[in-house]
Design an enzyme around this catalytic site. Structure first.
Site, mmCIF file in Angstrom:
data_model
loop_
_atom_site.group_PDB
_atom_site.id
_atom_site.type_symbol
_atom_site.label_atom_id
_atom_site.label_comp_id
_atom_site.label_asym_id
_atom_site.label_seq_id
_atom_site.Cartn_x
_atom_site.Cartn_y
_atom_site.Cartn_z
ATOM 1 N N GLU A 124 -9.718 -0.549 -4.996
ATOM 2 C CA GLU A 124 -8.774 -0.236 -5.033
ATOM 3 C C GLU A 124 -8.839 1.184 -6.687
ATOM 4 O OE1 GLU A 124 -6.451 -2.321 -8.274
ATOM 5 O OE2 GLU A 124 -5.163 -1.027 -9.128
ATOM 6 N N GLU A 168 -9.145 3.951 -2.892
ATOM 7 C CA GLU A 168 -7.922 3.737 -2.801
ATOM 8 C C GLU A 168 -6.932 4.779 -3.670
ATOM 9 O OE1 GLU A 168 -4.976 0.443 -3.743
ATOM 10 O OE2 GLU A 168 -3.854 1.276 -2.208
ATOM 11 N N CYS A 227 -3.065 -6.856 -9.601
ATOM 12 C CA CYS A 227 -3.753 -7.356 -10.517
ATOM 13 C C CYS A 227 -2.396 -8.199 -10.862
ATOM 14 C CB CYS A 227 -5.092 -7.561 -10.636
ATOM 15 S SG CYS A 227 -6.313 -6.180 -10.301
ATOM 16 N N SER A 236 -0.620 -0.606 -5.847
ATOM 17 C CA SER A 236 -2.014 -0.679 -4.756
ATOM 18 C C SER A 236 -1.907 -1.986 -4.253
ATOM 19 C CB SER A 236 -3.289 -1.197 -5.991
ATOM 20 O OG SER A 236 -4.280 -1.658 -4.942
ATOM 21 N N LYS A 252 -0.532 -16.934 -11.650
ATOM 22 C CA LYS A 252 -1.174 -17.345 -10.306
ATOM 23 C C LYS A 252 -1.759 -18.273 -9.345
ATOM 24 C CE LYS A 252 -4.718 -13.543 -10.985
ATOM 25 N NZ LYS A 252 -4.420 -12.642 -10.197
ATOM 26 N N GLU A 279 1.281 -17.216 -7.191
ATOM 27 C CA GLU A 279 0.356 -16.181 -5.972
ATOM 28 C C GLU A 279 -0.555 -17.143 -5.076
ATOM 29 O OE1 GLU A 279 -1.534 -12.260 -6.997
ATOM 30 O OE2 GLU A 279 -3.415 -13.767 -7.172
ATOM 31 N N GLU A 331 1.143 -15.192 2.518
ATOM 32 C CA GLU A 331 0.278 -14.248 3.839
ATOM 33 C C GLU A 331 -0.867 -14.060 2.801
ATOM 34 O OE1 GLU A 331 2.488 -13.609 1.218
ATOM 35 O OE2 GLU A 331 2.525 -11.551 -0.418
ATOM 36 N N CYS A 333 -4.475 -10.631 -19.791
ATOM 37 C CA CYS A 333 -4.551 -11.969 -19.768
ATOM 38 C C CYS A 333 -5.220 -12.580 -20.610
ATOM 39 C CB CYS A 333 -5.468 -12.157 -18.122
ATOM 40 S SG CYS A 333 -5.203 -10.872 -16.860
#
Lengths: 119, 445
Positions: free
Chosen positions: B156, B159, B190, B210, B250, B253, B258, B419
């Site tokens: 990241e 990037e 994230c 991102s 999560k 996620e 994908e 978190c």
């Protein structure tokens, strides 16, 4: 009654100072202000969200431990260096592109249109 | 002060069917309100960042699955313990007993400062080596999610540097051309609840986010490729990866369709037989509470195990990675690396206090970084840290949509504080994650 007696009581007109309804309004507002204020004061005393700060402090402590071990920033991690040296070559490489990047963000409102109800 | 017991339930057949705003295979309904326990106090509705909770004072509330981010903020703030969480603990326990499988724990940063709470220690008690030893005793091998966080910063961060080169320094070389579609400001990726929030409510923002995966997904893909083939020499099909996360989103996620990139990569390189069914990068996710329950099932107290002495190669991590769990941590970690790469030198201090969110709703900072390609000329970077989506994020997104945002880099964490205050963390019965001053609840008509 023509003659005024010495003991006669004369009631004040109710609307002169404050009406019954206004009195209720003011006390109602005062009560809610006091109630919310009291909660706020206990908020300062009790610090209900202090556990958030305590956990954050724990992680910054871990950060300092890593800094003492000469591991302050991600590019200095020896395992990450090995990962790129042996396997993924460099950041944003072909392999990294396949394994470490995502190419899927969905417009979920549109998915919802196809479903049972409109969002 | 003990922690509140949170009821859990197992996934059902309906969990994976998709529909509404969910793709087939995605876990839905992770958070549910037990209507028998809900007293209609309306607290959860005021903590929900997505407006997914329906009901009003005195009425039993319920969650609209299609609008829900699965962040679990309602759960950690419910004063009556009426909100329950879906748990994959049984599945993980049965895999741990199966000798064919190598079960890998991917342990998030925020777990190490909260796990001890479940065993009676005060909040913020740091357990690293004891926690590692406890997971090994339970039968896991460890791939630190913090190590994956370091990978995330590399990907990241580079990037972001590429975007800076393309958009600010006017470097239009062909290899940077793909960043033409990804303008600044750069948003972090994230937080799965933030991603879902953007996907549901702010699709215009998606090109800014991102493309780097979250650390959990990077860890899963790395374990099933590099670690399996080069470090441990085991069959990737016999690896069962478990994210140990402070987060209920999560769980969702990891189930996104994908995220099977290790499978496709291995197949393309010929490491898998033709008939292998696709497998996800991360097989299951346990919250911090679930992990504590797992230890209790196995009679392990992480506070009493003897800490491990040696650090395996898959357990090495840096300070930048471990502060991912705090609001502002991703930004600070990215800036530490970006500073070194852009300026070619180390900063005088690694601690960038200006971007630490603590319990401030929005932190903004201006940082001057000398740029090596411009002969050390300093450039100002405008940074924004959003600490909790609820009440703080919208004005910032509005500025981005109309093209008036002054920022280059925006970090978004759904949960106030980061978190460490996620929906999967131990619940403090007297706590609240309401971080805004004065009014505990906003006065709304």
């Amino acid at each position: 009654m023509s003659e005024k007696l010495p003991f006669q009581y004369e009631e004040k007109p109710a609307s002169l100072l404050i009406s019954r309804r206004t009195f209720l309004k003011i006390t109602g507002v005062l009560t809610s202000v006091l109630a919310i204020g009291a909660y706020t004061v206990t908020d300062f005393v009790k610090k209900r969200n202090k556990y958030i700060k305590m956990r954050q402090k724990g992680l910054y402590k871990d950060d300092l431990r890593c800094q003492r071990n000469n591991l302050p920033a991600s590019h200095l991690n020896p395992t990450v260096e090995k990962f790129y040296r042996d396997f993924a070559e460099h950041p944003l490489s072909e392999t990294a592109h396949h394994l470490l990047h995502t190419h899927h963000y969905y417009v979920r409102g549109k998915l919802n249109m196809k479903g049972e109800r409109h969002g | 002060m003990g922690v509140q017991k949170i009821a859990t339930f197992s996934p059902s057949e309906k969990t994976f069917t998709g529909g509404g705003t969910f793709l087939p295979g995605e876990v839905k309904g992770i958070i549910r309100i037990n209507p028998n326990k809900c007293v209609g106090c309306d607290t959860c509705r005021h903590h929900c960042p997505a407006g997914a909770i329906k009901g009003s004072l005195g009425v039993t509330h319920h969650i609209e699955e299609d609008l829900c981010l699965s962040c679990g903020q309602c759960l950690v703030n419910c004063p009556f313990g009426a909100i329950e969480q879906m748990s994959f603990l049984d599945e993980v326990l049965s895999r741990l007993k199966d000798p064919d499988y190598t079960v890998v724990a991917i342990i998030a940063p925020a777990v190490r400062v909260a796990l001890a709470e479940e065993f009676g220690a005060p909040p913020g008690t740091l357990t690293v080596h004891r926690m590692h030893a406890a997971f090994k005793k339970a039968g896991f091998r460890i791939y630190e999610n913090n190590l994956a966080a370091d990978q995330t910063i590399m990907e990241e961060g580079y990037e972001f540097i590429a975007k800076v080169k393309y958009w600010l320094l006017g470097d239009k070389t062909p290899e940077l051309e793909k960043f033409a579609e990804h303008p600044l400001p750069h948003f972090t990726s994230c937080c799965p609840a933030w991603i879902r929030y953007a996907e549901l409510y702010w699709p215009d923002i998606l090109p800014h986010i991102s493309g780097a995966k979250s650390p959990q997904q990077m860890a899963g893909a790395t374990v099933k490729t590099w670690v399996a083939l080069r470090l441990w020499n085991i069959d990737p099909r016999k690896i069962y990866t478990v994210g140990i996360m402070p987060c209920t989103a999560k769980i969702y996620e990891a189930s996104r369709p994908e995220f099977k990139s290790a499978f496709y990569w291995l197949k393309e390189k010929g490491h898998l037989p033709e008939d292998t069914p696709p497998f996800p990068d991360v097989d299951a996710v346990l919250t911090t509470r679930d992990a504590a329950e797992l230890f209790r099932c196995l009679n392990i107290n992480p506070l009493n195990v003897s800490p491990e002495k040696e650090t395996d190669i898959t357990e090495v991590y840096t300070g930048g990675a471990t502060i991912f769990g705090n609001s502002g941590g991703v930004t600070e970690a990215a800036l530490r690396t970006a500073y070194c790469v852009l300026s070619g030198q180390e900063p005088s201090s690694w601690n960038i206090e200006a971007v630490r969110g603590h319990t401030t709703g929005v932190r903004t900072a201006k940082l001057a970084i000398p740029l090596k390609p411009l002969g050390g000329k300093k450039a100002n970077f405008h940074i924004c840290v959003v600490n909790g989506v609820k009440n703080h994020l919208e004005p910032i997104l509005e500025d981005v949509v109309i093209g008036k945002s002054p920022f280059h880099f925006i970090e978004v964490m759904n949960c106030p504080g980061g978190c460490i205050n996620g929906g999967g963390q131990p619940v403090n019965p007297m706590g609240t994650s309401w971080i805004d001053p004065l009014l505990p609840l906003p006065l709304k008509a």
